[in-house]
Write a protein that holds these residues in place. Structure first.
Motif, short mmCIF file in Angstrom:
data_model
loop_
_atom_site.label_atom_id
_atom_site.label_comp_id
_atom_site.label_asym_id
_atom_site.label_seq_id
_atom_site.Cartn_x
_atom_site.Cartn_y
_atom_site.Cartn_z
N GLY A 158 2.86 -8.96 18.28
CA GLY A 158 2.19 -9.02 16.99
C GLY A 158 3.12 -9.43 15.87
N MET A 159 2.56 -10.08 14.85
CA MET A 159 3.28 -10.41 13.63
C MET A 159 3.05 -9.25 12.65
SD MET A 159 2.86 -13.72 11.07
CE MET A 159 1.28 -13.22 10.34
N SER A 160 4.13 -8.62 12.23
CA SER A 160 4.02 -7.47 11.34
C SER A 160 3.52 -7.87 9.96
CB SER A 160 5.38 -6.80 11.17
OG SER A 160 5.76 -6.15 12.35
N VAL A 161 2.63 -7.05 9.42
CA VAL A 161 2.10 -7.23 8.07
C VAL A 161 1.91 -5.84 7.45
CG1 VAL A 161 0.93 -9.43 8.53
CG2 VAL A 161 -0.31 -7.28 8.89
N ASP A 162 1.72 -5.83 6.15
CA ASP A 162 1.28 -4.63 5.45
C ASP A 162 -0.14 -4.90 4.98
OD1 ASP A 162 3.71 -2.63 4.83
OD2 ASP A 162 4.47 -4.68 4.88
N VAL A 163 -1.02 -3.91 5.10
CA VAL A 163 -2.43 -4.07 4.74
C VAL A 163 -2.60 -3.63 3.28
CG1 VAL A 163 -4.80 -3.51 5.37
CG2 VAL A 163 -3.03 -3.63 7.16
N LEU A 164 -2.81 -4.62 2.41
CA LEU A 164 -2.84 -4.38 0.97
C LEU A 164 -3.79 -3.26 0.54
CD1 LEU A 164 -1.84 -5.12 -1.88
CD2 LEU A 164 -3.58 -6.92 -1.92
N PRO A 165 -5.05 -3.24 0.98
CA PRO A 165 -5.92 -2.17 0.48
C PRO A 165 -5.46 -0.77 0.89
CG PRO A 165 -7.05 -3.52 2.11
CD PRO A 165 -5.76 -4.20 1.81
N ALA A 195 -4.82 1.98 -1.95
CA ALA A 195 -5.60 3.23 -1.86
C ALA A 195 -4.71 4.46 -1.93
CB ALA A 195 -6.42 3.24 -0.56
N ASP A 196 -3.45 4.29 -1.55
CA ASP A 196 -2.51 5.41 -1.59
C ASP A 196 -1.78 5.50 -2.94
OD1 ASP A 196 -1.59 7.64 -0.24
OD2 ASP A 196 0.09 6.59 0.70
N GLY A 197 -2.17 4.63 -3.89
CA GLY A 197 -1.61 4.70 -5.24
C GLY A 197 -0.22 4.10 -5.39
N ARG A 198 0.20 3.29 -4.44
CA ARG A 198 1.52 2.67 -4.52
C ARG A 198 1.44 1.29 -5.15
NH1 ARG A 198 5.78 4.98 -1.67
NH2 ARG A 198 5.16 6.61 -0.25
N ASP A 199 2.55 0.85 -5.75
CA ASP A 199 2.68 -0.51 -6.25
C ASP A 199 2.98 -1.39 -5.04
OD1 ASP A 199 3.78 -2.98 -7.08
OD2 ASP A 199 4.53 -2.11 -8.93
N PRO A 200 2.06 -2.27 -4.64
CA PRO A 200 2.27 -3.03 -3.41
C PRO A 200 3.47 -3.97 -3.45
CG PRO A 200 0.26 -3.74 -4.52
CD PRO A 200 0.77 -2.55 -5.26
N ARG A 201 3.76 -4.56 -4.61
CA ARG A 201 4.91 -5.47 -4.68
C ARG A 201 6.21 -4.69 -4.50
NH1 ARG A 201 0.92 -8.16 -7.00
NH2 ARG A 201 0.89 -10.41 -6.80
N GLU A 202 6.26 -3.52 -5.08
CA GLU A 202 7.44 -2.67 -4.90
C GLU A 202 7.53 -2.18 -3.45
OE1 GLU A 202 8.35 1.73 -6.38
OE2 GLU A 202 8.31 0.28 -8.03
N TRP A 203 6.39 -1.85 -2.85
CA TRP A 203 6.39 -1.34 -1.48
C TRP A 203 6.95 -2.36 -0.49
CZ3 TRP A 203 6.34 2.81 1.35
CH2 TRP A 203 6.08 2.70 2.71
N VAL A 204 6.57 -3.63 -0.61
CA VAL A 204 6.97 -4.62 0.40
C VAL A 204 8.31 -5.27 0.12
CG1 VAL A 204 4.58 -5.13 1.06
CG2 VAL A 204 5.70 -6.54 -0.69
N ASN A 234 6.00 3.66 7.89
CA ASN A 234 5.16 2.71 7.17
C ASN A 234 3.72 2.95 7.58
OD1 ASN A 234 3.73 0.63 6.05
ND2 ASN A 234 5.14 -0.98 6.65
N PRO A 235 3.02 3.81 6.80
CA PRO A 235 1.63 4.12 7.14
C PRO A 235 0.66 2.99 6.84
CG PRO A 235 2.25 5.18 5.10
CD PRO A 235 3.50 4.53 5.64
N TYR A 236 1.13 1.88 6.26
CA TYR A 236 0.28 0.75 5.89
C TYR A 236 0.50 -0.46 6.79
CZ TYR A 236 1.17 3.77 1.93
OH TYR A 236 1.38 4.88 1.14
N HIS A 237 1.29 -0.29 7.82
CA HIS A 237 1.67 -1.39 8.71
C HIS A 237 0.52 -1.83 9.59
CE1 HIS A 237 3.60 -3.10 12.39
NE2 HIS A 237 4.31 -3.71 11.47
N MET A 275 -7.08 7.37 4.39
CA MET A 275 -6.40 6.44 5.29
C MET A 275 -7.41 5.92 6.32
SD MET A 275 -3.37 6.08 4.12
CE MET A 275 -2.74 4.98 5.35
N PRO A 276 -7.07 4.80 6.93
CA PRO A 276 -7.98 4.19 7.90
C PRO A 276 -8.11 5.04 9.18
CG PRO A 276 -5.90 3.02 7.83
CD PRO A 276 -5.86 4.03 6.73
#
Length: 150
Positions: free
Chosen positions: A59-66, A70-79, A116-119, A1-2
């Motif tokens: 702030g404008m909320s986003v999810d950080v794709l990498p 890196a956590d092995g999730r499907d990003p399209r399913e996650w968001v 949301n650890p990718y927020h 994780m970052p």
């Protein structure tokens, strides 16, 4: 994780450019039905409401794709959820080119709402020109049928 983001004395994340988010990295902005409007020609499109900040630090909320990948999730399913039916993407470098900050702001589980650890957030959106640039540059990540991006 970052690496952890900077925080103020109260523990809130402060607006920053996170060193673990490279200019080439993609961030994803989730879109809800409430952020879709019908224009004067009757076409459904993402409204400018989707491209503005909110909350205590604006702030404008986003999810950080990498981070998601890196956590092995499907990003399209996650968001994609029943509330967030679509999403658009931007490169962090494009956002920084608009004089915006792109940072990491993980959300812990609160009152039964999932973490949301990718927020992340995009800070500094203050002008109509910036919002218009976001609207023009947005590309579908998860498309909403019958809705135009810009």
């Amino acid at each position: 994780m970052p690496t952890p983001p900077p925080r103020d004395a109260a523990g809130a994340v402060t607006p920053h450019d996170h060193t673990d988010i490279d200019d080439a990295d993609v961030v994803i902005r989730r879109i809800s039905e409430l952020q879709v409007s019908r224009d004067k020609d009757g076409k459904r499109r993402i409204s400018s409401l989707a491209y503005q900040g909110s909350g205590s630090n604006g702030g404008m909320s986003v999810d950080v794709l990498p981070f998601v990948v890196a956590d092995g999730r499907d990003p399209r399913e996650w968001v994609t959820t029943p509330r967030w039916i679509g999403s658009v993407k931007f490169s962090a470098g494009f956002l920084r080119g608009l004089s915006l900050k792109v940072g990491y702001n993980p959300i812990p589980e609160v009152d039964g709402l999932p973490a949301n650890p990718y927020h992340g957030e995009v800070w500094g959106i203050s002008s109509k020109g910036q919002k218009n640039a976001l609207k023009r540059a947005a590309e579908w990540f998860v498309e909403i049928d019958g809705v135009e991006v810009g």
